[in-house]
Design a protein around this motif. Structure first.
Motif, PDB file in Angstrom:
ATOM      1  N   UNK A  73       0.845  -1.192   0.000  1.00  0.00           N
ATOM      2  CA  UNK A  73       0.000   0.000   0.000  1.00  0.00           C
ATOM      3  C   UNK A  73       0.881   1.242   0.000  1.00  0.00           C
ATOM      4  N   UNK A  74       0.822   1.996  -1.081  1.00  0.00           N
ATOM      5  CA  UNK A  74       1.644   3.201  -1.208  1.00  0.00           C
ATOM      6  C   UNK A  74       1.037   4.340  -0.416  1.00  0.00           C
ATOM      7  N   UNK A  75       1.826   4.917   0.471  1.00  0.00           N
ATOM      8  CA  UNK A  75       1.371   6.068   1.239  1.00  0.00           C
ATOM      9  C   UNK A  75       2.257   7.286   1.020  1.00  0.00           C
ATOM     10  N   UNK A  76       3.356   7.079   0.314  1.00  0.00           N
ATOM     11  CA  UNK A  76       4.280   8.177   0.035  1.00  0.00           C
ATOM     12  C   UNK A  76       4.575   8.199  -1.457  1.00  0.00           C
ATOM     13  N   UNK A  77       4.482   9.352  -2.077  1.00  0.00           N
ATOM     14  CA  UNK A  77       4.844   9.482  -3.485  1.00  0.00           C
ATOM     15  C   UNK A  77       5.686  10.738  -3.654  1.00  0.00           C
ATOM     16  N   UNK A  78       6.741  10.605  -4.443  1.00  0.00           N
ATOM     17  CA  UNK A  78       7.585  11.745  -4.782  1.00  0.00           C
ATOM     18  C   UNK A  78       7.619  11.884  -6.306  1.00  0.00           C
ATOM     19  N   UNK A  79       7.503  13.107  -6.761  1.00  0.00           N
ATOM     20  CA  UNK A  79       7.517  13.403  -8.191  1.00  0.00           C
ATOM     21  C   UNK A  79       8.734  14.252  -8.498  1.00  0.00           C
ATOM     22  N   UNK A  80       9.465  13.875  -9.535  1.00  0.00           N
ATOM     23  CA  UNK A  80      10.604  14.678  -9.981  1.00  0.00           C
ATOM     24  C   UNK A  80      10.201  15.355 -11.282  1.00  0.00           C
ATOM     25  N   UNK A  81      10.218  16.680 -11.281  1.00  0.00           N
ATOM     26  CA  UNK A  81       9.825  17.416 -12.479  1.00  0.00           C
ATOM     27  C   UNK A  81      11.002  18.235 -13.002  1.00  0.00           C
ATOM     28  N   UNK A  82      10.989  18.515 -14.282  1.00  0.00           N
ATOM     29  CA  UNK A  82      12.046  19.301 -14.918  1.00  0.00           C
ATOM     30  C   UNK A  82      11.662  20.773 -14.909  1.00  0.00           C
ATOM     31  N   UNK A  83      12.610  21.605 -14.535  1.00  0.00           N
ATOM     32  CA  UNK A  83      12.446  23.056 -14.624  1.00  0.00           C
ATOM     33  C   UNK A  83      13.678  23.587 -15.337  1.00  0.00           C
ATOM     34  N   UNK A  84      13.550  23.796 -16.634  1.00  0.00           N
ATOM     35  CA  UNK A  84      14.708  24.140 -17.436  1.00  0.00           C
ATOM     36  C   UNK A  84      15.655  22.969 -17.477  1.00  0.00           C
ATOM     37  N   UNK A  85      16.893  23.207 -17.065  1.00  0.00           N
ATOM     38  CA  UNK A  85      17.876  22.128 -17.026  1.00  0.00           C
ATOM     39  C   UNK A  85      17.992  21.522 -15.636  1.00  0.00           C
ATOM     40  N   UNK A  86      17.132  21.951 -14.733  1.00  0.00           N
ATOM     41  CA  UNK A  86      17.160  21.429 -13.376  1.00  0.00           C
ATOM     42  C   UNK A  86      16.067  20.378 -13.183  1.00  0.00           C
ATOM     43  N   UNK A  87      16.220  19.592 -12.144  1.00  0.00           N
ATOM     44  CA  UNK A  87      15.192  18.634 -11.762  1.00  0.00           C
ATOM     45  C   UNK A  87      14.811  18.916 -10.312  1.00  0.00           C
ATOM     46  N   UNK A  88      13.517  19.010 -10.060  1.00  0.00           N
ATOM     47  CA  UNK A  88      13.017  19.349  -8.740  1.00  0.00           C
ATOM     48  C   UNK A  88      12.196  18.183  -8.199  1.00  0.00           C
ATOM     49  N   UNK A  89      12.518  17.726  -7.013  1.00  0.00           N
ATOM     50  CA  UNK A  89      11.764  16.643  -6.382  1.00  0.00           C
ATOM     51  C   UNK A  89      10.726  17.234  -5.435  1.00  0.00           C
ATOM     52  N   UNK A  90       9.483  16.780  -5.578  1.00  0.00           N
ATOM     53  CA  UNK A  90       8.388  17.266  -4.746  1.00  0.00           C
ATOM     54  C   UNK A  90       7.771  16.087  -4.008  1.00  0.00           C
ATOM     55  N   UNK A  91       7.649  16.211  -2.705  1.00  0.00           N
ATOM     56  CA  UNK A  91       7.010  15.170  -1.901  1.00  0.00           C
ATOM     57  C   UNK A  91       5.530  15.489  -1.774  1.00  0.00           C
ATOM     58  N   UNK A  92       4.677  14.556  -2.177  1.00  0.00           N
ATOM     59  CA  UNK A  92       3.239  14.773  -2.147  1.00  0.00           C
ATOM     60  C   UNK A  92       2.569  14.174  -0.919  1.00  0.00           C
ATOM     61  N   UNK A  93       3.358  13.745   0.036  1.00  0.00           N
ATOM     62  CA  UNK A  93       2.761  13.192   1.242  1.00  0.00           C
ATOM     63  C   UNK A  93       2.712  14.227   2.358  1.00  0.00           C
ATOM     64  N   UNK A  94       2.974  15.477   2.032  1.00  0.00           N
ATOM     65  CA  UNK A  94       2.919  16.544   3.023  1.00  0.00           C
ATOM     66  C   UNK A  94       1.836  17.542   2.642  1.00  0.00           C
ATOM     67  N   UNK A  95       1.580  18.478   3.497  1.00  0.00           N
ATOM     68  CA  UNK A  95       0.479  19.428   3.298  1.00  0.00           C
ATOM     69  C   UNK A  95       0.676  20.288   2.065  1.00  0.00           C
ATOM     70  N   UNK A  96       1.915  20.578   1.737  1.00  0.00           N
ATOM     71  CA  UNK A  96       2.175  21.388   0.548  1.00  0.00           C
ATOM     72  C   UNK A  96       3.506  20.975  -0.050  1.00  0.00           C
ATOM     73  N   UNK A  97       3.892  21.605  -1.143  1.00  0.00           N
ATOM     74  CA  UNK A  97       5.119  21.236  -1.846  1.00  0.00           C
ATOM     75  C   UNK A  97       6.241  22.250  -1.636  1.00  0.00           C
ATOM     76  N   UNK A  98       6.134  23.067  -0.612  1.00  0.00           N
ATOM     77  CA  UNK A  98       7.155  24.080  -0.359  1.00  0.00           C
ATOM     78  C   UNK A  98       8.510  23.442  -0.095  1.00  0.00           C
ATOM     79  N   UNK A  99       8.510  22.256   0.456  1.00  0.00           N
ATOM     80  CA  UNK A  99       9.756  21.583   0.801  1.00  0.00           C
ATOM     81  C   UNK A  99      10.431  20.879  -0.355  1.00  0.00           C
ATOM     82  N   UNK A 100      10.071  21.221  -1.579  1.00  0.00           N
ATOM     83  CA  UNK A 100      10.704  20.589  -2.730  1.00  0.00           C
ATOM     84  C   UNK A 100      12.188  20.931  -2.757  1.00  0.00           C
TER      85      UNK A 100
END
Length: 204
Positions: A73-100
């Motif tokens: 049962x998955x309870x934690x998911x992290x998404x890595x998205x591209x922003x230009x030439x950078x990659x940003x990891x966002x944790x979706x198991x928290x209230x918001x994504x400020x901690x990316x």
């Protein structure tokens, strides 16, 4: 088959796990059983609450470990998205994504930014089938299924592939307690699914 030693701290870790799971339950739908396709089908909608349709993604990663054992049962998911030439990891198991956090220092992400794709091109439709087929490849004579170690969808040059681990325990091998700690041996099977949809047991 790879052996993983997992040490569990009974009191403190258990309390931490309860509080962490409560936060996840409120923000990730209480967990998604990856062997049940009707539940897996909810995942894109959950991710879409944080990711805009035009955003380009490199990876969607699920974790199944808690303080006591593995689960499917998955309870934690992290998404890595591209922003230009950078990659940003966002944790979706928290209230918001400020901690990316930026993942630009990792070579793999730098190399793969050019292949980033929107969430709509990540195919979740056969995950339950892949998991079920992988579980059936366990040597049931000697091992028992314990859960998933992780499940990752990531972009590749040829499209989007899947990588995941099946955790097992050996029959007749019990956990060992030493004071407040319990050690359990987990044996790992590694699988990948090619962009064409072929399931491969990498542990053979």
């Amino acid at each position: 088959m790879k052996l993983n030693n997992t040490i569990i701290i009974l009191v403190a870790a258990f309390i931490f796990s309860l509080s962490a799971c409560k936060a996840v339950k409120e923000n990730f739908g209480g967990g998604v059983d990856m062997s049940q396709q009707d539940q897996v089908n909810k995942i894109p909608g959950i991710i879409a609450k944080k990711i805009q349709p035009e955003e380009q993604l490199l990876e969607v990663d699920f974790d199944f470990k808690n303080s006591q054992s593995f689960t499917q049962e998955a309870k934690i998911v992290e998404v890595v998205k591209a922003e230009g030439l950078k990659a940003i990891k966002i944790s979706l198991n928290t209230e918001d994504s400020v901690g990316s956090k930026s993942m630009e220092e990792f070579t793999w992400y730098k190399d793969m930014v050019r292949y980033a794709k929107p969430l709509s091109q990540f195919d979740f439709s056969k995950i339950a089938q892949y998991v079920t087929d992988a579980i059936q490849q366990i040597d049931a004579t000697n091992y028992e299924y314990a859960g998933l170690g992780n499940y990752t969808l990531k972009v590749e040059k040829g499209g989007i592939g899947h990588q995941f681990d099946i955790q097992t325990t050996k029959k007749g091998e019990s956990s060992k307690q030493n004071g407040r700690m319990i050690t359990t041996n987990y044996y790992e099977l590694n699988f990948e699914v090619t962009p064409e949809g072929k399931l491969i047991n990498k542990s053979k």
